[in-house]
Scaffold this active site. Structure first.
Site, short mmCIF file in Angstrom:
data_model
loop_
_atom_site.label_atom_id
_atom_site.label_comp_id
_atom_site.label_asym_id
_atom_site.label_seq_id
_atom_site.Cartn_x
_atom_site.Cartn_y
_atom_site.Cartn_z
N GLY A 170 52.95 38.08 39.19
CA GLY A 170 53.01 37.83 37.77
C GLY A 170 52.08 38.68 36.94
O GLY A 170 51.94 38.42 35.74
N ASP A 171 51.42 39.68 37.55
CA ASP A 171 50.52 40.54 36.77
C ASP A 171 50.49 41.90 37.43
O ASP A 171 51.43 42.27 38.15
CB ASP A 171 49.13 39.90 36.68
CG ASP A 171 48.41 40.25 35.38
OD1 ASP A 171 48.31 41.47 35.08
OD2 ASP A 171 47.95 39.35 34.67
N ASP A 172 49.42 42.68 37.21
CA ASP A 172 49.38 44.04 37.73
C ASP A 172 49.55 44.05 39.25
O ASP A 172 48.99 43.21 39.96
CB ASP A 172 48.04 44.70 37.38
CG ASP A 172 47.87 44.91 35.88
OD1 ASP A 172 48.84 45.31 35.22
OD2 ASP A 172 46.76 44.66 35.39
#
Length: 506
Positions: free
Chosen positions: A280-282
């Site tokens: 859900g992120d980098d």
């Protein structure tokens, strides 16, 4: 939908992108929908024109995922129960305490056999291998009291999410040397949904814990494992050196908040390779401290090699730098990157007040499909730890080379935006082909640099011929004048793994 991971040494892995529950065996591929094959064909087309360098940094070669330990015990010898219900924190702690007596006798191994092993946070020791069976699952407790509260990182000055302290990671270590966490693709599951709900409901008391964090440590290997459902970041080496991260699968729902994949932070001599990450992120992000705290602590991230990473993220970037970069980031070489269904492909995040630098960055041989913004440099990413930062301290962004990039179904090709009074310099793009849907594919301001063979046509700030003193970083220690740079990759062409895989079923 499925995607394929091909790593070094010929290993092959197929991962179901529609769930986070595990690895899909290759023999089931024939039963997948036509859309899955279409994805593979798209990447086969992309990689047919892709080259990447086969050379690796020396620090990658100096570490090995396999070290003989003359002493070994199983977690079962310390009363652990593999029913997924019994809390085994004490068993892990007792086993590791026992193994500490072998630190000066060649070290020791803690084996985790098949089963579901529920535990709270536990600490590692030096000269230790933690090895998981293929069917072993270490499960993080859903009682927050089983995750101790510890001091904030000195380079952050506070918890990343909230002022004050933070929860300790599930697997933690500090001031260690010679540590290996590995397995036959065994699993470490943080059961992060409860933490994500607390975040969304604003009911957290402290910053959420990473799944694995090592501090002030060297000669670290993390390999051949699956990490799932981290409460916060997944892999976080901070103030470390000589770190090898390879052959990992990292999974979390794409809606999960801040589940970064691999975050080397104020660390040097780091090698990250052959990983599949869906989160859900980098996917991979390099950090080095936050505003005045990062500037004062002054621990840069440097000498980092990133190779053969595949993944997707709905909320952030495939490879990112910052936004916490106040201690400086330099000498990063990233090659063989594949990103699909993501917001950003390549991103640098900074802001006035950060200080620090991002320089000598070489990114090559990248493919993207269905990415909203392929390349983004952001000078106004304005999160700050408190109001004590100096707004006049500006970051230095320079010597950024991006080359041999192919992208299809791209929204915006690039947004390259510097800071007033702080022009981002020596931004070099070459051999970049992005199939952009936008009528205005590039947005550039307060940047300068050089471009060659970029489509769609890039903004005028990146001139088609080098200006006075123009340099393009080539991935070595010293930038090479742009006029002397070859425009064609000198890398060895590798056999396309996607074409090879498809041929098995044709």
């Amino acid at each position: 939908m499925v995607t394929l991971v091909s790593g070094g040494g010929g290993w092959l892995q197929v991962v179901d992108l529609g769930c986070c529950s595990g690895v899909v065996p290759a023999e089931k591929m024939m039963s997948r929908s036509a859309s899955a094959l279409q994805v593979l064909l798209v990447f086969a087309t992309v990689f047919a024109a892709t080259q990447w360098a086969t050379s690796s940094a020396m620090y990658c070669n100096d570490l090995t995922a396999s070290v003989h330990r003359p002493h070994s015990v199983s977690i079962t010898e310390f009363g652990a129960v593999n029913d997924g219900v019994t809390l085994n924190t004490k068993a892990f702690k007792n086993a590791i305490f026992y193994l500490s007596s072998f630190a000066d006798k060649g070290g020791a191994e803690l084996f985790v056999p098949a089963g579901r092993w529920l535990t709270g946070s536990f600490n590692l020791i030096s000269h230790l291998t933690v090895s998981l069976d293929a069917d072993a699952v270490i499960i993080g407790s859903q009682d927050s009291s089983d995750w101790p509260v510890i001091d904030p990182l000195p380079s952050y000055g506070r918890g990343r999410e909230l002022p004050g302290k933070r929860h300790q990671s599930l697997i933690f270590g500090s001031n260690l040397t010679d540590v290996i966490i590995t397995g036959a693709n065994g699993t470490i599951d943080g059961q992060g949904e409860l933490w994500w709900n607390w975040f969304h409901n604003h009911t957290l008391n402290y910053t959420r814990p990473p799944l694995l964090e090592l501090m002030y440590s060297d000669r670290v290997v993390i390999s051949n494992l699956t990490f799932m459902n981290a409460p916060f970041w997944n892999i976080h080496p901070v103030y470390c050196s000589q770190v090898l991260v390879q052959h990992l699968t990292i999974l979390a729902p794409i809606s999960s908040p801040n589940t970064d994949g691999i975050d080397p932070d104020s660390s040097s001599n780091v090698c990250i390779e052959d990983c599949y990450i869906r989160n859900g992120d980098d996917i991979v992000v390099i950090k080095s401290g936050w505003d005045e705290y990062g500037i004062s602590f002054a621990h840069p991230s440097s000498n980092i090699s990133i190779r053969n990473i595949t993944g997707q993220t709905r909320n952030s970037a495939g490879i990112a730098f910052g936004s916490e970069m106040s201690g400086g980031i330099s000498d990063v070489r990233a090659e063989g990157l594949r990103f699909i269904n993501s917001v950003h492909g390549i991103r640098i995040k900074t802001a006035p007040g950060r200080g620090g630098y991002v320089k000598n960055i070489y990114i090559a041989d990248v493919s993207m499909d269905n990415v909203s913004i392929a390349i983004r440099i952001t000078g106004n990413y304005g999160e700050h730890p408190d109001d004590n930062y100096d707004k006049n301290v500006l970051p230095v962004i320079s010597n950024i080379t991006i080359k041999n990039v192919v992208g299809v179904n791209i929204g915006t090709a690039g947004m390259l935006l510097g800071i007033q009074g702080d022009i981002f310099s020596n931004i070099c793009l070459s051999n970049v082909s992005l199939s952009s849907k936008s009528a205005d594919p590039w947005n550039c301001s307060l940047v300068k640099g050089f471009s060659n063979s970029v489509a769609p046509e890039i903004c005028e700030q990146l001139r088609p011929s080098p200006g006075p003193g123009q340099v393009c970083y080539d991935g070595n220690s010293y930038p090479v004048p742009a006029a002397q740079q070859p425009y064609k990759s000198g890398a060895t062409r590798l056999q396309n793994p996607f074409l090879k895989f498809i041929s098995l079923y044709s």
